[in-house]
Structure formats: structure tokens, C-alpha cells
Design a protein around this motif. Sequence first.
Motif, short mmCIF file in Angstrom:
data_model
loop_
_atom_site.label_atom_id
_atom_site.label_comp_id
_atom_site.label_asym_id
_atom_site.label_seq_id
_atom_site.Cartn_x
_atom_site.Cartn_y
_atom_site.Cartn_z
N TYR A 137 0.79 -1.23 0.00
CA TYR A 137 0.00 0.00 0.00
C TYR A 137 0.83 1.28 0.00
CZ TYR A 137 -3.94 -3.09 0.80
OH TYR A 137 -4.89 -4.06 0.67
N THR A 167 -5.28 -0.89 -4.34
CA THR A 167 -6.19 -0.12 -3.49
C THR A 167 -7.29 -0.99 -2.89
OG1 THR A 167 -7.47 0.45 -5.45
CG2 THR A 167 -5.79 2.03 -4.75
N ARG A 211 4.61 -0.26 -3.90
CA ARG A 211 3.94 -0.42 -5.20
C ARG A 211 4.95 -0.34 -6.34
NH1 ARG A 211 -1.12 3.59 -3.91
NH2 ARG A 211 -2.28 2.13 -2.61
#
Length: 183
Positions: A51, A88, A56
Motif C-alpha cells: 500500500y 487499493t 507499489r
Amino acid sequence: TRQMVLLLAAVIAFISVQFRLNAMHSDAGMDFFHFWAVPVAVEQGKASSIYTEDGRAALGSEFQRIAAGNPNDMFAKAARQWPVWDTTATPALYCVASPLRALPYDQSLAMFRYASVLAGLVSIYLLACRVHGLPVAVALLLAGFLYQYSNALVSDLRVGNINHFQFLSIAVAACICGEGQGR
């Protein structure tokens, strides 16, 4: 005659859905990629944080590297669309989707799409027949029409998102709510 109408409606719905699935055989399922790849990354110990921006980017780089070895592979096509991951979804969704990692990406995507279509067809049946009291033949014709002309259903299948399953939960809720009202 009623059986012939039902059979014809079923054939039309089948051809419509199969046409759509065949037309997207080269679509890599860009949303589905995360449902499949996050559990793979976690299992391989490559996902310290899915996250954060750094996490990422690191996952994107790692899977881009893996994809470079398979330039024509469906997995590689999906991975190339995400140089930086867009993770997400809730952790629960990744957990629920984790069994999909047991199969190669292209097989998992195909299975997910068929399950999505099944969820969509059951949703249409529940809403048309159970909630609104329409004949099954009408529900089948409606399904055939929707899988040809509904951008929402077709787009969801193409990218491999979970909207068909959300549609099913709404249809089930409508059936449950409708039972108390004499339907």
C-alpha cells in the motif's frame, strides 16, 4: 412451443456470452492482475508493503522484470500495464482471491471470467424471474442483450474486476427483501 422458445432463448444467450468471451481472449485483465499477483508476491516474500508508494513501485519493477522473460505471455501483457501497482483493494479481497494463484495467470483469468459470467447470469435470473416474475426465456434474452450491449458488463469482463460478484450480492439482497413483500 414454450420449450422451443426457452431453448432458442438459451441458445441466443449462450452465443452472446461466448461471442464476448472469445472477443476478449487477448485482453490481459488489467484489474484481475492485482487479485492474482498480490498473493503471489506475498507468498514469495516480495511484498513487504503493498500500500505504500515505494512498495507499489518495487512490486511493479519486480513483476516487470519477470514479465520481460515472457514477452508474448498473457501474464507479461498484464504486468506491463502496471509499472507501478495500484493496490487499493481491501486485504480481504486479496485473501479471497489468493486461491487463484494456484493456476497460471491465463488459466486463472479464464476461470475468473467464467465465474463472473455465471454470477452475472444468476443475477439477471434472480432479478428478472424471482424479483419481477418474468419468464426464464425473457431472462435469457435479456442476458443475451446485456452481454452484447452493456458496456458495464463487457468492460468488467475485459478488465477482470469484481462487479459481476457485486451485482450478484445486490440481486440476492433484492430477492431477500422481496420475499417479505409477497413476491
